[in-house]
Write a protein that holds these residues in place. Structure first.
Motif, PDB file in Angstrom:
ATOM      1  N   MET A  34      26.015   6.069   1.252  1.00 55.37           N
ATOM      2  CA  MET A  34      27.097   6.565   2.110  1.00 55.37           C
ATOM      3  C   MET A  34      27.960   7.630   1.444  1.00 55.37           C
ATOM      4  N   PRO A  35      28.317   7.501   0.157  1.00 58.08           N
ATOM      5  CA  PRO A  35      29.097   8.596  -0.440  1.00 58.08           C
ATOM      6  C   PRO A  35      28.383   9.941  -0.365  1.00 58.08           C
ATOM      7  N   LYS A  36      27.055   9.932  -0.443  1.00 61.17           N
ATOM      8  CA  LYS A  36      26.320  11.195  -0.328  1.00 61.17           C
ATOM      9  C   LYS A  36      26.470  11.782   1.076  1.00 61.17           C
ATOM     10  N   GLN A  37      26.466  10.938   2.112  1.00 67.23           N
ATOM     11  CA  GLN A  37      26.659  11.434   3.471  1.00 67.23           C
ATOM     12  C   GLN A  37      28.051  12.037   3.628  1.00 67.23           C
ATOM     13  N   LEU A  38      29.039  11.356   3.065  1.00 64.29           N
ATOM     14  CA  LEU A  38      30.395  11.897   3.100  1.00 64.29           C
ATOM     15  C   LEU A  38      30.488  13.217   2.341  1.00 64.29           C
ATOM     16  N   THR A  39      29.820  13.276   1.185  1.00 68.48           N
ATOM     17  CA  THR A  39      29.852  14.500   0.394  1.00 68.48           C
ATOM     18  C   THR A  39      29.208  15.657   1.135  1.00 68.48           C
ATOM     19  N   ASN A  40      28.098  15.392   1.827  1.00 73.38           N
ATOM     20  CA  ASN A  40      27.457  16.444   2.626  1.00 73.38           C
ATOM     21  C   ASN A  40      28.425  16.993   3.667  1.00 73.38           C
ATOM     22  N   ASP A  41      29.133  16.093   4.361  1.00 70.26           N
ATOM     23  CA  ASP A  41      30.081  16.530   5.386  1.00 70.26           C
ATOM     24  C   ASP A  41      31.234  17.324   4.769  1.00 70.26           C
ATOM     25  N   ILE A  42      31.748  16.831   3.638  1.00 70.39           N
ATOM     26  CA  ILE A  42      32.864  17.515   2.983  1.00 70.39           C
ATOM     27  C   ILE A  42      32.447  18.908   2.531  1.00 70.39           C
ATOM     28  N   TRP A  43      31.282  19.011   1.939  1.00 72.57           N
ATOM     29  CA  TRP A  43      30.806  20.302   1.435  1.00 72.57           C
ATOM     30  C   TRP A  43      30.590  21.286   2.588  1.00 72.57           C
ATOM     31  N   THR A  44      29.976  20.794   3.675  1.00 69.05           N
ATOM     32  CA  THR A  44      29.722  21.671   4.828  1.00 69.05           C
ATOM     33  C   THR A  44      31.023  22.138   5.455  1.00 69.05           C
ATOM     34  N   ALA A  45      31.976  21.210   5.639  1.00 71.31           N
ATOM     35  CA  ALA A  45      33.263  21.589   6.233  1.00 71.31           C
ATOM     36  C   ALA A  45      34.024  22.562   5.343  1.00 71.31           C
ATOM     37  N   THR A  46      33.907  22.381   4.029  1.00 68.07           N
ATOM     38  CA  THR A  46      34.621  23.265   3.106  1.00 68.07           C
ATOM     39  C   THR A  46      33.979  24.642   3.043  1.00 68.07           C
ATOM     40  N   ALA A  47      32.637  24.667   2.959  1.00 71.00           N
ATOM     41  CA  ALA A  47      31.931  25.950   2.853  1.00 71.00           C
ATOM     42  C   ALA A  47      31.871  26.685   4.176  1.00 71.00           C
ATOM     43  N   GLY A  48      31.959  25.946   5.288  1.00 69.09           N
ATOM     44  CA  GLY A  48      31.893  26.585   6.597  1.00 69.09           C
ATOM     45  C   GLY A  48      30.490  26.826   7.085  1.00 69.09           C
ATOM     46  N   ARG A  49      29.489  26.344   6.375  1.00 67.34           N
ATOM     47  CA  ARG A  49      28.102  26.483   6.825  1.00 67.34           C
ATOM     48  C   ARG A  49      27.280  25.335   6.280  1.00 67.34           C
ATOM     49  N   ALA A  50      26.144  25.078   6.931  1.00 69.42           N
ATOM     50  CA  ALA A  50      25.352  23.886   6.620  1.00 69.42           C
ATOM     51  C   ALA A  50      24.367  24.105   5.487  1.00 69.42           C
ATOM     52  N   ARG A  51      24.188  25.337   5.057  1.00 72.99           N
ATOM     53  CA  ARG A  51      23.226  25.610   3.999  1.00 72.99           C
ATOM     54  C   ARG A  51      23.850  26.531   2.961  1.00 72.99           C
ATOM     55  N   GLY A  52      23.227  26.540   1.767  1.00 78.90           N
ATOM     56  CA  GLY A  52      23.691  27.444   0.725  1.00 78.90           C
ATOM     57  C   GLY A  52      25.011  27.017   0.124  1.00 78.90           C
ATOM     58  N   ALA A  53      25.803  27.985  -0.325  1.00 78.54           N
ATOM     59  CA  ALA A  53      27.131  27.767  -0.927  1.00 78.54           C
ATOM     60  C   ALA A  53      27.030  26.892  -2.168  1.00 78.54           C
TER      61      ALA A  53
END
Length: 615
Positions: A515-534
């Protein structure tokens, strides 16, 4: 506005349809009246978009975020059903023409005082929209409605849901699909780059230039849309006809580099400092037309209402008509001039206003869509009696993003400190292993040289590691919770788990392995503004190092090399403990880079938001 066609429903949700306001890329827009008598605009999504699960998800998220935007300078989002066969959203109906209609058909370029009032209203509308974590993406004259109280911005947030629906499976925009209006798109939209709040500032500059001069700053698409997009991305705007000092302000908004555009706070200060000549914000001709249309709204009847029934007319329409007529009488030109400028009383401006009420003196029978059903029957699409839902729940606003730099620095120092006992223990265990190996496999571990010193050092390092680990157990969830809350501010309602799980998931056995990995994916995507890269590879590297350390630590948790009876058994335990120590060092180092990168990304987003006055 057009009447309802036979294939249109009579009701959508709690709203009785009165007629069609228009049809566009997202779907149809209806004028409707709620069961409590409020006039609203109901937008129904196209069937092909409704069949896209990704669009439904994004549409639902954007609607929830848009519900938090205030209605002072926008058309408020009142209700929605994103799970219906054809999803829909209801917004407050703004009784006024679009800015495009005023400039193109009614009046022409507006005077400086009107441009000043328009600029102030649009800046404050964008501040409210950005404050809810939304980027409008499609600010243009047809999405700005003109009322006697000032401008109102519509369709905010929906373009963001429409954007991925126009993409192919590889994430690229489909051939021929343009998200945005070509004459009012920002260079980053044209190039397919990340769209930030600064994109709306560029669009605002284009809208102000059009309002002040009656021309688009980069020309029209008559020579082809590709040449227009090229001019937006590469050439300077044509601001001929824009009076000073508006030309300089608009030019700053139209800078190609998003970082060079002024913030909304700066724009508001500059616009408010310009001369205010007083009086009404709109010319008299426009105010007079607003008054006539407000009267038509007052006189319109529900197609299914009984004549004379209470509630057939809207209370807010009385106030609107009275205020509009007062403005019209005070600021309208002479009657002869007005008759030359205004359309006939029974000819509403296209795309604006309610239907003209049925007049039996001039029409032998009402049109089919205004005819009432037989007594006791329901119009097609009407909800059964008693099925109307209560008013929608309004979401409480999310707290603004807060800097996590202090937590990030403290956490990085603790992670660095955590590697110290691991490295020293590795050296101690290596020395013990060499001495045990020299004694033979069946020897007792207690016979090796400096046995007491090695065991004492091992226990002391275990205690040191536990103390630093306890501090990490406190600081890490605090930092991660801050990251999660900030991500929710950057991209509201995009995270899949409740805020409490950001800290709690780390302490639930089994759950903390995924579950922390799922949260981290969401946090990273919301912060970067895109679902890939960054730099997402860094997040994955840190996570798998963490999983490896957890497994290695669990395998060596009960290992106690000096408690074994033979040297061979002690040496096997030392190998397990050395693997765990190495995994811990690698995991801590990867975590330091991960913490610094994510904290820095969020700090950049917070700085951008503060730069436009929305954080």
């Amino acid at each position: 506005m057009d009447g309802l066609s036979p294939d249109d429903p009579g009701w959508i949700g709690n709203y009785r349809l009165l007629g069609r306001l228009g049809e566009g890329g997202m779907g149809r827009v209806y004028l409707a009246r709620s069961d409590r008598g409020r006039t609203v605009a109901v937008k129904v999504v196209q069937e092909q978009l409704a069949r896209k699960p990704d669009f439904r998800r994004r549409f639902a998220q954007e609607v929830k975020a848009a519900q938090r935007v205030g209605g002072e300078w926008t058309a408020p989002v009142l209700d929605a059903d994103t799970e219906a066969a054809t999803p829909w959203v209801a917004t407050g109906y703004v009784a006024g023409p679009s800015l495009a209609e005023v400039v193109d058909k009614q009046y022409g370029p507006l005077p400086p005082n009107s441009v000043r009032a328009l600029g102030i209203g649009l800046v404050r509308a964008l501040q409210a929209i950005h404050g809810a974590g939304l980027v409008h993406r499609d600010l243009k004259p047809s999405n700005v409605l003109v009322t006697i109280d000032g401008p109102r911005v519509i369709d905010f947030g929906i373009a963001r849901a429409l954007d991925p629906a126009m993409q192919s499976t590889d994430g690229l925009t489909m051939t021929g699909a343009v998200v945005g209006s070509p004459g009012f798109m920002s260079p980053e939209q044209v190039r397919g780059e990340r769209v930030t709040y600064a994109s709306d500032v560029f669009c605002l500059g284009a809208v102000l230039a059009y309002t002040a001069s009656g021309k688009l700053p980069f020309g029209t698409g008559e020579g082809g849309i590709h040449s227009l997009l090229y001019r937006i991305a590469s050439e300077e705007p044509d601001l001929a006809g824009v009076p000073a000092p508006w030309d300089q302000l608009i030019a700053s908004c139209l800078a190609k580099d998003p970082s060079q555009r002024p913030s909304l706070e700066t724009l508001l200060a500059r616009i408010e400092s310009m001369e205010d000549t007083g009086g009404a914000w709109l010319p008299g001709e426009v105010l007079a037309e607003l008054g006539r249309h407000a009267v038509r709204l007052l006189n319109s009847e529900d197609p299914e209402s009984r004549q004379g029934a209470p509630g057939a007319q809207l209370p807010q329409s009385h106030a609107l008509a009275a205020r509009a007529q007062a403005h019209a009488q005070a600021h309208a030109p002479a009657p002869a001039h007005a008759s030359a400028q205004a359309p006939a009383p029974q000819a509403p401006v296209q795309g604006f206003g309610p239907p003209v009420s049925y007049d039996p003196a001039h029409n032998p029978s009402p049109p089919p869509w205004q005819q009432s059903p037989p007594p006791g029957s329901l119009h097609a699409g009407s909800p059964p009696p008693g099925s109307l839902r209560p008013p929608p729940h309004y979401f409480s606003p999310r707290p603004p993003a807060r800097s996590a730099r202090g937590l990030g620095i403290g956490l990085s120092l603790l992670l660095g400190l955590y590697t110290l006992p691991l490295l020293i223990r590795g050296a101690v265990l290596g020395e013990a292993y060499l001495r045990l190996d020299a004694q033979g496999g069946d020897a007792n571990p207690g016979v090796i040289q400096d046995y007491d010193v090695l065991t004492l050092a091992t226990d002391a390092l275990d205690l040191f590691e536990s103390a630093v680990g306890l501090a990490l157990l406190i600081v890490w969830p605090l930092w991660f919770q801050r990251m999660r809350n900030n991500a929710d501010a950057f991209a509201p309602v995009r995270l899949r788990f409740a805020p409490g799980m950001a800290a709690g998931a780390w302490f639930i056995p089994g759950v903390n392995l995924f579950m922390p990995k799922q949260l981290t994916n969401d946090i990273w995507t919301a912060t970067a503004g895109r679902a890939r890269g960054a730099g997402r590879w860094l997040m994955h590297t840190w996570w798998w190092c963490w999983i490896g350390y957890v497994l290695a630590y669990a395998n060596s948790f009960f290992s106690d090399w000096y408690g074994n009876e033979t040297a061979s058994e002690a040496m096997a335990d030392i190998i397990d403990m050395q693997i765990a120590a190495c995994a811990g060092v690698v995991s801590a180092v990867a975590a330091v880079f991960f913490v610094k990168r994510l904290t820095s990304m969020q700090q950049t987003r917070i700085a951008e938001a503060r730069g436009i006055g929305t954080a």
